[in-house]
Design a protein around this motif. Sequence first.
Motif, PDB file in Angstrom:
ATOM      1  N   GLN A  45       0.854  -1.189   0.000  1.00 12.16           N
ATOM      2  CA  GLN A  45       0.000   0.000   0.000  1.00 12.16           C
ATOM      3  C   GLN A  45       0.891   1.241   0.000  1.00 12.16           C
ATOM      4  O   GLN A  45       1.796   1.354   0.833  1.00 12.16           O
ATOM      5  CB  GLN A  45      -0.917   0.006   1.232  1.00 12.16           C
ATOM      6  N   SER A 261      -5.070   4.089  -2.390  1.00 14.83           N
ATOM      7  CA  SER A 261      -5.040   2.706  -2.886  1.00 14.83           C
ATOM      8  C   SER A 261      -5.194   1.759  -1.712  1.00 14.83           C
ATOM      9  O   SER A 261      -4.682   2.015  -0.626  1.00 14.83           O
ATOM     10  CB  SER A 261      -3.712   2.425  -3.599  1.00 14.83           C
ATOM     11  N   ARG A 262      -5.889   0.669  -1.950  1.00 12.13           N
ATOM     12  CA  ARG A 262      -5.874  -0.430  -0.991  1.00 12.13           C
ATOM     13  C   ARG A 262      -4.527  -1.141  -1.093  1.00 12.13           C
ATOM     14  O   ARG A 262      -3.814  -0.934  -2.065  1.00 12.13           O
ATOM     15  CB  ARG A 262      -6.997  -1.427  -1.320  1.00 12.13           C
ATOM     16  N   GLU A 268      -0.145  -4.919  -9.373  1.00 10.50           N
ATOM     17  CA  GLU A 268      -1.232  -3.939  -9.377  1.00 10.50           C
ATOM     18  C   GLU A 268      -0.744  -2.568  -8.939  1.00 10.50           C
ATOM     19  O   GLU A 268      -1.218  -1.547  -9.420  1.00 10.50           O
ATOM     20  CB  GLU A 268      -2.365  -4.393  -8.452  1.00 10.50           C
ATOM     21  N   LEU A 269       0.201  -2.573  -8.015  1.00  9.22           N
ATOM     22  CA  LEU A 269       0.765  -1.288  -7.589  1.00  9.22           C
ATOM     23  C   LEU A 269       1.520  -0.640  -8.752  1.00  9.22           C
ATOM     24  O   LEU A 269       1.435   0.570  -8.968  1.00  9.22           O
ATOM     25  CB  LEU A 269       1.683  -1.450  -6.375  1.00  9.22           C
ATOM     26  N   TRP A 272      -1.008   0.950 -10.898  1.00  7.01           N
ATOM     27  CA  TRP A 272      -1.536   2.145 -10.231  1.00  7.01           C
ATOM     28  C   TRP A 272      -0.553   3.314 -10.363  1.00  7.01           C
ATOM     29  O   TRP A 272      -0.945   4.441 -10.669  1.00  7.01           O
ATOM     30  CB  TRP A 272      -1.802   1.805  -8.756  1.00  7.01           C
TER      31      TRP A 272
END
Length: 292
Positions: A45, A261-262, A268-269, A272
Amino acid sequence: YKAKTGRSGHHVYDSVDDSHGEIRLRTLAELRLALTDEQLVVHYQPKVDLATGAVQDVEALVRWNHPERGLLLPDQFVPIIEEAGLMHALTQVVLRQALDQAVLWHAQGRPLTIAVNLSASSLVDTELPDRIGAMISARGLPASLLALEITEEFLLNDRDRARGILTRLREQGIRISVDDFGTGYSSLSYLRDLPIDELKLDQSFVFPMAGDERAATLVSSAIALAHSLGLRMVAEGVDSGAAYDQLLGYGCDFAQGFHLSRPVPAAELDAWLADRRVADAESTLLLAAEPA
Ligand code: C2E
Ligand code: MG
Ligand code: MG
Ligand code: MG
């Protein structure tokens, strides 16, 4: 159950505590397997720089990818690990994954500092600084790409030992962060004499901030306190744009929360971060194209 040797060569367990009923025991047996079997995964995160929107730091948060029950959150299994005395094994697994990820990001020209959570019990171990130091240098990683989040509980126990361990970690260039700041029933005196770099204001202070003047005053005062001690402040649980703006107004340094962000897998990061760069470039273009 026989003692088993994990990949790290450490004994990951010696005995089973069977005082907690069948479900707990089954979970514990499964956990012992999970610790050696790559079922534990680390999500990341971002901590966002409030003033610039930049991301240089992420927090590593462990999840258990259970074969039948799906993705489990730390609340569902970390306490069992703690009680079984297996915290050391969990810390090793998370550190190994996080440091491997740091190497990848570093090699891609994106040096993100990864913060790993340490439980109070793993911090009584005086060999920890050397072990972590060895893990970092084995990977040829700058130590500044690792941060450690500790809780005030840890500081309650043996202050001298805590100071010794933290000092040896920090001398290597590892950043030390106090997690869940304000919730630990601890006196503030540790702020005077312990080697720390960052405070993370607990989300229980951040959530009520919008509608509650006293809650807001607590937040802004905690930020001022951090700054007057030369510490950076991270606000946890930033789950709305309003909270983000309010914290920006108070001069808070970093924000972490679902609004941004979760916790997500590394890939996925990456996506993002790429989206944010595109959005950033577009808004810069729009501004440049705007008529005077
Ligand atoms: P923490 O270190 O204080 O982590 C912050 C927790 O708040 C995370 O929960 C995160 O998902 C959650 N969070 C972040 N932003 C928001 C938000 O905007 N709203 C809400 N409602 N929640 C938010 P998570 O991942 O379930 O972890 C819970 C706790 O488990 C952590 O609290 C930490 O104490 C512990 N933990 C997680 N990973 C590890 C680990 O690898 N080792 C150890 N020892 N403990 C860990
Ligand atoms: Mg944390
Ligand atoms: Mg926290
Ligand atoms: Mg917490």
